[in-house]
Design an enzyme around this catalytic site. Sequence first.
Site, PDB file in Angstrom:
ATOM      1  N   HIS A   1       4.201   1.060   2.082  1.00 54.37           N
ATOM      2  CA  HIS A   1       5.141   0.361   1.720  1.00 54.37           C
ATOM      3  C   HIS A   1       5.786   1.568   0.557  1.00 54.37           C
ATOM      4  CE1 HIS A   1       2.713  -3.173   3.032  1.00 54.37           C
ATOM      5  NE2 HIS A   1       4.003  -3.386   3.660  1.00 54.37           N
TER       6      HIS A   1
ATOM      7  N   HIS B   1       1.004  -1.282  -0.158  1.00 54.86           N
ATOM      8  CA  HIS B   1       0.191  -0.012  -0.088  1.00 54.86           C
ATOM      9  C   HIS B   1       0.945   1.205  -0.115  1.00 54.86           C
ATOM     10  CE1 HIS B   1       1.139   0.233   4.323  1.00 54.86           C
ATOM     11  NE2 HIS B   1       0.654  -1.193   4.369  1.00 54.86           N
TER      12      HIS B   1
END
Length: 299
Positions: free
Chosen positions: A37, A34
């Site tokens: 990250h 997501h």
Amino acid sequence: MITIGRVHELRAICDDARAQGKRVGFVPTMGYFHAGHRSLMHEARAQADFVVVSLFVNPLQFAPTEDLAGYPRDLAGDAVVCEEAGVDVLFVPAVEEMYPRPICTTVHVDGLTEGLCGKSRPTHFDGVTTVVAKLFSMVGPCQAFFGRKDAQQVAVVRRMAQDLDLPVEVVGCPLVREADGLAMSSRNSYLDPDERRAATVLSRALHEAAAAITAGERAPDAVHRVLAGLIATEPKVELDYAEVVDAGDLTPVTIIAGEVLVAVAARVGKARLIDNMTVSVNGANVEVDLGVVARESEG
Ligand code: PAF
């Protein structure tokens, strides 16, 4: 970008990069990427010359009752995210590659692992430190990027690297939120629409606690009441803990002063979610770090 799965390949490629004078940036992950990250990958890209991402759902950090089997996975989608973020190497080892024999050696960090999430997940941090120590040993000297949503994990891993003289600089990066305040987590995918809406109470509670501290509240118990009181208004959210601890050693504080971590954890449906903010208090001056909101295109 190349994708590899063998430990010897990872060692060789990182040694080679350093031999060419490149600084290695490392982002350890469990995948299902997501915006949080992505922000770690971008930070690694900005600070290092050669970026390595590991993707390994580490069985050692899940208790038998936890969600290892159902942990969300999307290797193809994750590889695209890494490509777009300019990652050089994606390391995706099999469980047998990481743990080729029953493990007799684990890494345990005392103290920092006892409170907060350590109370309800007593084996979790040993699993994290063991796999991260292994990954650090494979990647070698590097900067390693971790999100501050897992504030306890950042403190534990940093202490492990210091205590074991590992040649790794642990870099804590901002917690990333959805537009409605929910902290980004791969486990948000477990939430149905009602649970997803209810889960925003965690960040709303932190905002209310931040307002109380900014208005002069210095008693941790009072801040706990603010957090627990608001979270209790959401029947779908079952509070695990709401604590104010010293941001350095994670021990409970008796008065809010200096740098403190205000951390919450709760169960929402099948998901166990965590959230936090760091608050720096210097007399009447209060600075609150609730992280950043992802740009819409990053969600
Ligand atoms: O934060 C995570 O995703 C994991 O705990 C980590 C650091 C990759 C270790 O498995």
